[in-house]
Design an enzyme around this catalytic site. Structure first.
Site, PDB file in Angstrom:
ATOM      1  N   SER A   1       3.525  14.113  -5.222  1.00 53.87           N
ATOM      2  CA  SER A   1       2.563  14.119  -4.108  1.00 53.87           C
ATOM      3  C   SER A   1       3.228  13.996  -2.742  1.00 53.87           C
ATOM      4  CB  SER A   1       1.574  12.962  -4.288  1.00 53.87           C
ATOM      5  OG  SER A   1       2.265  11.735  -4.386  1.00 53.87           O
TER       6      SER A   1
ATOM      7  N   ASP B   1      -2.100   6.270   3.350  1.00 52.60           N
ATOM      8  CA  ASP B   1      -2.948   5.670   2.322  1.00 52.60           C
ATOM      9  C   ASP B   1      -2.116   4.623   1.577  1.00 52.60           C
ATOM     10  OD1 ASP B   1      -1.332   7.069   0.567  1.00 52.60           O
ATOM     11  OD2 ASP B   1      -2.898   8.468  -0.090  1.00 52.60           O
TER      12      ASP B   1
ATOM     13  N   HIS C   1       1.344   6.726   0.516  1.00 52.31           N
ATOM     14  CA  HIS C   1       2.029   7.813   1.231  1.00 52.31           C
ATOM     15  C   HIS C   1       2.136   7.549   2.727  1.00 52.31           C
ATOM     16  CE1 HIS C   1       0.064   9.589  -2.390  1.00 52.31           C
ATOM     17  NE2 HIS C   1       1.285  10.098  -2.535  1.00 52.31           N
TER      18      HIS C   1
END
Ligand SMILES: *[C@@H]1O[C@H](CO)[C@@H](O)[C@H](O)[C@H]1NC(C)=O
Ligand SMILES: *[C@@H]1O[C@H](CO)[C@@H](O)[C@H](O)[C@H]1NC(C)=O
Ligand SMILES: *[C@@H]1O[C@H](CO)[C@@H](O)[C@H](O)[C@H]1NC(C)=O
Ligand SMILES: *[C@@H]1O[C@H](CO)[C@@H](O)[C@H](O)[C@H]1NC(C)=O
Ligand SMILES: *[C@@H]1O[C@H](CO)[C@@H](O)[C@H](O)[C@H]1NC(C)=O
Ligand SMILES: *[C@@H]1O[C@H](CO)[C@@H](O)[C@H](O)[C@H]1NC(C)=O
Ligand SMILES: *[C@@H]1O[C@H](CO)[C@@H](O)[C@H](O)[C@H]1NC(C)=O
Ligand SMILES: *[C@@H]1O[C@H](CO)[C@@H](O)[C@H](O)[C@H]1NC(C)=O
Ligand SMILES: *[C@@H]1O[C@H](CO)[C@@H](O)[C@H](O)[C@H]1NC(C)=O
Ligand SMILES: *[C@@H]1O[C@H](CO)[C@@H](O)[C@H](O)[C@H]1NC(C)=O
Ligand SMILES: *[C@@H]1O[C@H](CO)[C@@H](O)[C@H](O)[C@H]1NC(C)=O
Ligand SMILES: *[C@@H]1O[C@H](CO)[C@@H](O)[C@H](O)[C@H]1NC(C)=O
Length: 373
Positions: free
Chosen positions: A38, A337, A340
């Site tokens: 991600s 978040d 990240h």
């Protein structure tokens, strides 16, 4: 007199051209191929119906102007670290996801793959099973490399073999992977019957050996120049700070550091004994991120512990979702978040990876890798 004027106009035009071209850099590499999880995903997982690892809802993308603040699948408020690195190379942003080219843009497929493809997908790991228990469908490194192999075949058919090889061997390969493997090992596999160190002594070498097998496959497909990111201090992300407590954070950070040492020595070994044509820059995201956490003010950061999006306190937190609160000054936060970085955090990191000294990128930085090797 007339001739003189013409010469002056010519000179002025030349000068203007020089000025105009200063803002534009011809990319130092023909293409960039991007792999991982991600941290580098730019929309891959939006093409998967059955995964829980998605950034397809507000407030993801709130600062991403090309989509007018709509979510793109990036786990960021704007650009992610893959975008920020390739921007330093002179590209506009990360190349598009492989699945986007295959499913939504077959018309441009053959020309776009000559400039780059992003294979990274949220939840992915080095190991094939990583991510599946937590997220459902994920695209593992193994599958990403199969996709890259098929892209190489398409390039060969579109051009010819030596032209395709010539592009791939000059291109930059960027990889950021491993956090999901480590996190899941700590979550699911650690047993209480022997010490953590003992269990790591078995697990980490296996994990690094799998990573090496992936790199060997990429080398056999013609890849030569690698920008490989190590792990950030995984114990310092808001989620872990929230759910464990100071000491576990330190323990998890220590595991990330052990992985990074193992990875770096594996890379050196690959270069010195097995494949001298393999060139790499190892990005020490651990020291880069720790530097930001320890010295935020000098970088303009005011919060390096909590998530900007997701009602985060130091002891509890909720995911970044349409229900969550979002901080106003996104460029003051390191974390977007619970896992990240913000776009600003990514820009700071990319700059260190690209231009930094050996404490941030070793044995040399990405700028040296692409320009002189
Ligand atoms: C995802 O869902 C769409 C629409 O329901 C369908 O067309 C597509 O085949 C599905 N893709 C996968 C990989 O299952
Ligand atoms: C891809 O195409 C589908 C169907 O046409 C569309 O719903 C989707 O928004 C497109 N995705 C992207 C990222 O453009
Ligand atoms: C790429 O190659 C695959 C076979 O490996 C083929 O099915 C596909 O049509 C090709 N894509 C394009 C756009 O030519
Ligand atoms: C391959 O393509 C390149 C670029 O179009 C061309 O210069 C070269 O001669 C071709 N090589 C072969 C073996 O056809
Ligand atoms: C890259 O590939 C081309 C075509 O096969 C070859 O001529 C060239 O020597 C290769 N360069 C490197 C650095 O491997
Ligand atoms: C860790 O646990 C997962 C799921 O329970 C399992 O599939 C995997 O093989 C285990 N890995 C190791 C290294 O033991
Ligand atoms: C290890 O011990 C902890 C706390 O005593 C317990 O919660 C956990 O389930 C145990 N793990 C395993 C794999 O037995
Ligand atoms: C954390 O570590 C310190 C020093 O090693 C120790 O004194 C303290 O009790 C630990 N705290 C917890 C909650 O385990
Ligand atoms: C790898 O080996 C080559 C020699 O082929 C060398 O020039 C290069 O600097 C080495 N190191 C790295 C980190 O790529
Ligand atoms: C948002 O809040 C509503 C009402 O509390 C809840 O039903 C819903 O699941 C939440 N959505 C998300 C994405 O958290
Ligand atoms: C987050 O905080 C806001 C404002 O305090 C509140 O309205 C909202 O319900 C909270 N959302 C969640 C998911 O806790
Ligand atoms: C890193 O990159 C810069 C160019 O931006 C270069 O001047 C510098 O020497 C490099 N540092 C190292 C340690 O390679």
């Amino acid at each position: 007199m007339k001739n003189m004027l013409i010469i002056i106009i010519f000179l002025a035009a030349d000068e203007a051209m020089n000025l105009l071209s200063m803002g534009y850099r011809d990319p130092a590499v023909p293409a960039v191929y991007i792999f991982g999880d991600s941290t580098f995903d730019v929309g891959t997982n939006n093409f998967l119906n059955d995964t829980k690892s998605k950034a397809d809802m507000p407030f993801y993308g709130i600062d991403y102007s090309p989509s007018h603040s709509k979510p793109t699948g990036r786990f960021s408020n704007g650009y992610n670290t893959a975008d920020c690195i390739v921007q330093l190379l002179g590209f506009k942003e990360s190349p598009p996801p492989f699945l986007y080219l295959v499913q939504n843009d077959t018309e441009d497929f053959n020309t776009q793959i000559l400039k780059g493809v992003n294979f990274a997908g949220g939840g992915a790991g080095i190991l094939h099973h990583t991510g599946k228990q937590r997220f459902g469908r994920v695209i593992s490194m193994e599958e990403q490399i199969q996709q890259f192999s098929s892209v190489g075949d398409n390039m060969t058919r579109y051009l010819n073999e030596s032209a395709a090889k010539g592009i791939i061997n000059k291109s930059l390969i960027l990889i950021s992977v491993g956090s999901n493997d480590i996190n899941e090992f700590l979550m699911f596999n650690v047993s209480n019957s022997s010490s953590l160190i003992q269990q790591l002594q078995q697990f980490l070498p296996d994990l690094i050996a799998s990573y090496q097998a992936h790199l060997t496959n990429l080398i056999s497909l013609g890849a030569r120049k690698f920008g490989i990111l190590g792990l950030a201090p995984l114990g310092s992300v808001p989620d872990v700070r929230g759910s464990y407590g100071g000491n576990s954070s330190n323990e998890i950070n220590a595991v990330a550091e052990l992985f990074n040492y193992g990875l770096y020595y594996m890379l050196l070994d690959l270069n010195s004994s097995k494949f001298p044509e393999f060139k790499f820059s190892f990005g020490n995201t651990y020291s880069i991120t720790t530097g930001m956490i320890n010295n935020p003010a000098s970088l303009g950061l005011s919060d390096v512990a909590t998530a900007c999006c997701g009602n985060q306190t130091l002891t509890s937190g909720t995911p970044c979702s349409p229900n969550a609160t979002v901080c106003e000054f996104r460029h003051k936060f390191l974390f977007w978040d619970r896992h990240h970085p913000t776009e600003y955090g990514s820009q700071l990191a990319a700059n260190d990876l690209f231009n930094g000294g050996s404490e941030f990128a070793s044995p040399f930085n990405l700028s040296t890798l692409v320009q002189t090797l």
